[in-house]
Design a protein around this motif. Structure first.
Motif, PDB file in Angstrom:
ATOM      1  N   ASP A 171       0.585  -1.159  -0.095  1.00  0.00           N
ATOM      2  CA  ASP A 171       0.124  -0.155  -0.127  1.00  0.00           C
ATOM      3  C   ASP A 171       1.065   1.341  -0.090  1.00  0.00           C
ATOM      4  O   ASP A 171       1.697   1.473   0.983  1.00  0.00           O
ATOM      5  N   ASP A 172       1.008   2.103  -1.032  1.00  0.00           N
ATOM      6  CA  ASP A 172       1.598   3.312  -1.037  1.00  0.00           C
ATOM      7  C   ASP A 172       0.845   4.441  -0.463  1.00  0.00           C
ATOM      8  O   ASP A 172      -0.238   4.823  -0.946  1.00  0.00           O
ATOM      9  N   ILE A 173       1.292   4.951   0.679  1.00  0.00           N
ATOM     10  CA  ILE A 173       0.312   6.167   1.457  1.00  0.00           C
ATOM     11  C   ILE A 173       1.284   7.239   1.169  1.00  0.00           C
ATOM     12  O   ILE A 173       1.246   8.296   2.206  1.00  0.00           O
ATOM     13  N   THR A 174       2.197   7.571   0.100  1.00  0.00           N
ATOM     14  CA  THR A 174       3.066   8.707   0.192  1.00  0.00           C
ATOM     15  C   THR A 174       2.333   9.794   0.177  1.00  0.00           C
ATOM     16  O   THR A 174       2.680  11.013   1.038  1.00  0.00           O
ATOM     17  N   SER A 175       1.096  10.314  -0.705  1.00  0.00           N
ATOM     18  CA  SER A 175       0.408  11.399  -0.795  1.00  0.00           C
ATOM     19  C   SER A 175      -0.204  11.609   0.523  1.00  0.00           C
ATOM     20  O   SER A 175      -0.397  12.766   1.204  1.00  0.00           O
ATOM     21  N   SER A 176      -0.740  10.477   1.261  1.00  0.00           N
ATOM     22  CA  SER A 176      -1.310  10.615   2.772  1.00  0.00           C
ATOM     23  C   SER A 176      -0.268  11.376   3.747  1.00  0.00           C
ATOM     24  O   SER A 176      -0.671  12.029   4.533  1.00  0.00           O
ATOM     25  N   TYR A 177       0.752  10.637   3.455  1.00  0.00           N
ATOM     26  CA  TYR A 177       1.714  11.024   4.548  1.00  0.00           C
ATOM     27  C   TYR A 177       2.301  12.440   4.473  1.00  0.00           C
ATOM     28  O   TYR A 177       2.384  13.270   5.196  1.00  0.00           O
ATOM     29  N   VAL A 178       2.356  12.888   3.227  1.00  0.00           N
ATOM     30  CA  VAL A 178       2.860  14.372   2.890  1.00  0.00           C
ATOM     31  C   VAL A 178       1.597  15.463   3.309  1.00  0.00           C
ATOM     32  O   VAL A 178       1.881  16.388   3.920  1.00  0.00           O
ATOM     33  N   ASP A 179       0.524  14.863   3.211  1.00  0.00           N
ATOM     34  CA  ASP A 179      -0.673  15.601   3.452  1.00  0.00           C
ATOM     35  C   ASP A 179      -0.689  15.894   4.879  1.00  0.00           C
ATOM     36  O   ASP A 179      -1.090  16.927   5.531  1.00  0.00           O
ATOM     37  N   VAL A 180      -0.568  14.730   5.848  1.00  0.00           N
ATOM     38  CA  VAL A 180      -0.455  14.945   7.288  1.00  0.00           C
ATOM     39  C   VAL A 180       0.706  15.990   7.632  1.00  0.00           C
ATOM     40  O   VAL A 180       0.537  16.824   8.634  1.00  0.00           O
ATOM     41  N   GLN A 181       2.013  15.767   7.005  1.00  0.00           N
ATOM     42  CA  GLN A 181       2.895  16.592   7.273  1.00  0.00           C
ATOM     43  C   GLN A 181       2.438  18.280   7.073  1.00  0.00           C
ATOM     44  O   GLN A 181       2.868  18.972   7.799  1.00  0.00           O
ATOM     45  N   ALA A 182       1.807  18.380   6.130  1.00  0.00           N
ATOM     46  CA  ALA A 182       1.660  19.781   5.530  1.00  0.00           C
ATOM     47  C   ALA A 182       0.612  20.355   6.587  1.00  0.00           C
ATOM     48  O   ALA A 182       0.649  21.574   6.825  1.00  0.00           O
ATOM     49  N   ARG A 183      -0.292  19.392   7.081  1.00  0.00           N
ATOM     50  CA  ARG A 183      -1.506  19.884   8.053  1.00  0.00           C
ATOM     51  C   ARG A 183      -0.772  20.160   9.363  1.00  0.00           C
ATOM     52  O   ARG A 183      -1.298  21.097   9.860  1.00  0.00           O
ATOM     53  N   LEU A 184       0.136  19.448   9.922  1.00  0.00           N
ATOM     54  CA  LEU A 184       0.796  19.580  10.959  1.00  0.00           C
ATOM     55  C   LEU A 184       1.443  21.117  10.943  1.00  0.00           C
ATOM     56  O   LEU A 184       1.523  21.763  11.966  1.00  0.00           O
ATOM     57  N   LYS A 185       2.295  21.227   9.748  1.00  0.00           N
ATOM     58  CA  LYS A 185       2.809  22.523   9.772  1.00  0.00           C
ATOM     59  C   LYS A 185       1.995  23.818   9.862  1.00  0.00           C
ATOM     60  O   LYS A 185       2.190  24.818  10.400  1.00  0.00           O
ATOM     61  N   SER A 186       1.103  23.713   9.173  1.00  0.00           N
ATOM     62  CA  SER A 186       0.077  24.499   9.029  1.00  0.00           C
ATOM     63  C   SER A 186      -0.695  24.882  10.335  1.00  0.00           C
ATOM     64  O   SER A 186      -0.909  26.091  10.974  1.00  0.00           O
ATOM     65  N   LEU A 187      -1.191  23.872  11.229  1.00  0.00           N
ATOM     66  CA  LEU A 187      -1.836  24.174  12.489  1.00  0.00           C
ATOM     67  C   LEU A 187      -0.607  24.627  13.536  1.00  0.00           C
ATOM     68  O   LEU A 187      -1.159  25.207  14.376  1.00  0.00           O
ATOM     69  N   ASN A 188       0.525  24.049  13.373  1.00  0.00           N
ATOM     70  CA  ASN A 188       1.496  24.770  14.140  1.00  0.00           C
ATOM     71  C   ASN A 188       1.703  26.187  14.110  1.00  0.00           C
ATOM     72  O   ASN A 188       1.828  26.951  15.083  1.00  0.00           O
ATOM     73  N   THR A 189       1.831  26.631  12.870  1.00  0.00           N
ATOM     74  CA  THR A 189       1.888  28.179  12.366  1.00  0.00           C
ATOM     75  C   THR A 189       0.535  28.860  13.025  1.00  0.00           C
ATOM     76  O   THR A 189       0.819  30.131  13.685  1.00  0.00           O
ATOM     77  N   LYS A 190      -0.407  28.135  13.190  1.00  0.00           N
ATOM     78  CA  LYS A 190      -1.673  28.850  13.382  1.00  0.00           C
ATOM     79  C   LYS A 190      -1.662  29.010  14.798  1.00  0.00           C
ATOM     80  O   LYS A 190      -2.100  29.992  15.845  1.00  0.00           O
ATOM     81  N   LEU A 191      -1.127  27.880  15.449  1.00  0.00           N
ATOM     82  CA  LEU A 191      -1.060  27.940  17.030  1.00  0.00           C
ATOM     83  C   LEU A 191      -0.120  29.180  17.632  1.00  0.00           C
ATOM     84  O   LEU A 191      -0.305  30.072  18.510  1.00  0.00           O
TER      85      LEU A 191
END
Length: 324
Positions: A171-191
């Protein structure tokens, strides 16, 4: 006399009206002076009267609410998303199933355990069935193997006993993994922005609203962090399910020909017949005590009836003799 009184009343009324007019003019003049003074005071501060009546400093939080910070890892199509800050290497999850047959069950089970340990893996679950007396034991394992040792483990475990079947999936989850990283970065900036606004809040209402947003963002960060850890665990450790069954002879893999089908059908039919005879004999053995008891009861009944029949025939003979 009456004329004097009337004259005095008229004069008094005129004096009263004059006094009221002067008082009204004085109040109007005072209000105008006050207004003029107030206006000159605002002008000296560089503000208009209407501006002074507005709520100054509606709060940076209000400005924050008007801005759009909800765009988590989104692309409007006009520009490319910069992925240089994220781990974009291929993220693969390996899952496999192996079915083994064994003539030396205990030795092969120990061999599987040694292979898992030697490759740095661990067992997520184990179970076993059957007993040694009848030679029908089986065991099931769910092993987690480091991804860099996965291929070596699969090659080695296939040599234990006899490999009956094997299946693998990736199972290739590369795109889902990158999406989670991006969301974490955005949420940390918002915090970080919310924490800055929290320090600048000048009233209780804004402070409480910002704290609610901070709690919500922290919850989302924890959720995505847990999801990323789960991805990392599945990527770092592959899942291998192993079933091993004790047999007296290994299953043979034959070519799919007409002759082999006939032989297999005859063999299956004969095996079924033998199994039926075995089951019948076993059933007779189980029922043997009851059959013996039934046979004894039938013999007693037969003996009693036979004895009664003899006595009845003797009585008939005696009656005939007496009549003669």
């Amino acid at each position: 006399m009456r004329r004097r009184v009337l004259t005095l009343l008229v004069v008094g009324l005129m004096l009263f009206a004059t006094a009221c007019g002067n008082a009204s003019e004085g109040s109007t003049a005072e209000f105008a002076a006050t207004t003029e003074s107030k206006s000159s005071g605002y002008d000296s501060l560089g503000l208009s009267e209407s501006a002074s009546e507005d709520s100054i400093g509606s709060g940076d939080y209000a400005d924050y609410e008007e801005q759009d910070y909800e765009s988590d890892y989104s692309n409007d199509g006009g520009s490319e998303v910069d992925l240089s800050e994220y781990d974009t290497s291929r993220k693969l999850i390996y899952t496999s199933y192996i079915n083994l047959e064994s003539k030396k069950f205990d030795e092969d089970v120990d061999a599987i355990k040694e292979l898992v340990s030697a490759n740095g893996g661990y067992f997520e679950s184990t179970s076993s069935y059957g007993n040694e007396e009848y030679g029908s034991r089986s065991a099931s394992f769910t092993a987690r193997i480091p991804s860099d040792k996965y291929e070596a483990f699969m090659n080695s475990v296939g040599e234990v006993g006899s490999l009956a079947s094997k299946s693998e999936s990736v199972d290739d989850i590369t795109s889902s993994y990158v999406d989670v990283q991006a969301r974490l970065k955005s949420l940390n900036t918002k915090l970080e922005r919310l924490q800055e606004l929290e320090e600048q809040a000048d009233n209780l209402e804004d402070l409480l609203a910002i704290e609610d947003r901070i709690n919500d963002v922290q919850y989302q960060i924890e959720s995505y962090t847990a999801q990323k850890k789960a991805y990392d665990d599945q990527i770092d450790y592959s899942t291998v399910s192993i079933d091993i069954t004790e047999v007296s002879t290994y299953s043979e893999v034959k070519a799919d020909t007409a002759w082999n089908r006939f032989v297999e059908a005859f063999s299956s039919s004969f095996s079924g017949f033998v199994a039926f005879i075995q089951a019948f004999v076993i059933a007779i053995i189980y029922l043997l005590p009851y059959l013996i008891l039934i046979a004894i009861i039938l013999c007693i009944i037969f003996f009693v009836r036979k004895k009664k029949g003899k006595s009845f025939s003797f009585k008939k003979k005696d009656k005939k003799t007496d009549q003669s």
